[in-house]
Design an enzyme around this catalytic site. Structure first.
Site, PDB file in Angstrom:
ATOM      1  CE  LYS A  49     -28.184  73.868  89.722  1.00 11.11           C
ATOM      2  NZ  LYS A  49     -29.110  74.597  90.801  1.00 11.11           N
ATOM      3  CD  GLN A  93     -29.612  77.584  92.543  1.00 13.30           C
ATOM      4  OE1 GLN A  93     -29.396  77.030  91.719  1.00 13.30           O
ATOM      5  NE2 GLN A  93     -29.723  77.126  93.503  1.00 13.30           N
ATOM      6  CG  ASP A 116     -35.154  72.737  90.237  1.00 15.26           C
ATOM      7  OD1 ASP A 116     -34.122  71.810  90.207  1.00 15.26           O
ATOM      8  OD2 ASP A 116     -34.912  73.781  90.558  1.00 15.26           O
TER       9      ASP A 116
END
Ligand code: NDP
Length: 291
Positions: A49, A93, A116
């Site tokens: 990322k 994450q 997200d």
């Protein structure tokens, strides 16, 4: 059989975003990537990322709290990022350590920075077909893969195997939306489903998000079906340098010859997830800047 090349489509999206970001005057979009602990898969995902963000011109801020961080400390960290005017998007994450409540953590991220798409408000907006929110990156990436490979879900039977908040539920809701490209007739399957193969064999579009290596076999797939393999599983393989190989939830060698289109693993849905994260970050920047 047509192989759906997620790497190529993700690269096209990255190129589009790079041009868009280059045209932004002054401060560039910024994403905060929070990784708790040293889970090897998480280490590699966050690295990927960070690298993709740099290629596009998005600034990333890497935050690496120790695995021992407490829930209140993690909340305080997120509150500070929520309040930071220079941060547009925040990604925490997954997976998080067992003592951390994952859903509560996702909820703590400001809905305006929730790139997200796991915050309650943004998941709700998917159900309400409200495009002002952020769609979770993997389901958004699947819809984009289908759109860019000319698969229209209208009139199709879409069978999703898996009902997680991260993949199964949101992709089912997206496929169901009354919108161009969507409008599918959706069946959602899970571990309590009776006679799963009877349902998967009816799929015009089969989306496997199970987390079990090579679970979907040829006997479960209709000839000509579009098969989207979301799974990323590590299978021990002593012949590999790192001791494992990556495989999807679909048994590719037997399913590919009878599928109409199929995504490989790696190189299918995975790269799209990262591309959509970047797209959401640019969207967050624009929303916050009132553009
Ligand atoms: P979860 O473990 O959260 O969900 C798995 C789902 O599969 C559950 O709904 C479960 O049912 C269902 N399931 C498990 N076993 C069976 C079975 N025998 N028959 C029918 N259904 C079953 O996984 P995720 O959704 O988070 O991830 C799924 C896969 O996708 C994983 O391999 C993950 O690594 C991968 N992934 C890939 C991403 C990418 O970028 N490509 C991003 C996110 C995930 P039940 O609810 O009843 O337990």
């Amino acid at each position: 059989m047509e192989l759906i090349d997620g790497n190529q489509i993700a690269a096209a999206i990255a190129a589009e975003l790079k041009a868009e970001v280059a045209a932004i005057q002054g401060r560039k979009p910024c994403i905060a990537l929070v990784r708790v602990g040293e889970d090897p898969a998480s280490v590699s995902y966050v690295k990927k990322k960070e690298k993709t963000a740099a290629e596009i011109g998005i600034t990333s801020r890497i935050i690496l709290p120790p695995v021992t961080i407490s829930q209140p400390e993690l909340f305080a960290l997120l509150d500070a990022l929520n309040a930071d005017p220079d941060v547009d998007g925040i990604l925490v994450q997954s997976p998080l350590p067992k003592h951390i409540d994952e859903v509560a953590t996702f909820r703590r991220v400001s809905a305006l920075k929730d790139v997200d798409g796991f915050n309650t408000l943004n998941l709700g907006k998917v159900a309400q077909e409200d495009d002002t929110g952020f769609v979770a990156c993997t389901p958004a990436g699947i819809m984009e893969l289908l759109r860019r490979t000319g698969v229209d879900l209208k009139g199709k039977h879409v069978v999703v195997v898996g009902r997680s908040l991260i993949v199964g539920k949101p992709i089912a809701l997206l496929a169901l939306q009354k919108k161009a490209g969507a409008n599918g007739t959706v069946t959602i399957c899970h571990s309590g489903t009776a006679d799963l193969p009877a349902l998967t064999r009816q799929a015009d579009v089969l989306i496997a998000a199970i987390g079990r290596a090579e679970f979907v076999t040829a006997a479960m797939v209709k000839r000509g079906a579009v098969v989207i393999d979301v799974g990323i599983n590590r299978v021990a393989d002593p012949s590999k340098k790192n001791g494992y190989r990556l495989t999807g939830d679909v048994h590719f060698p037997s399913v590919a010859p009878l599928a109409g289109k199929i995504t490989p693993v790696p190189g299918g849905v995975g790269p799209m997830t990262v591309a959509m994260l970047m797209k959401n970050t640019v969207k967050a920047f624009r929303l916050r800047a009132g553009q």
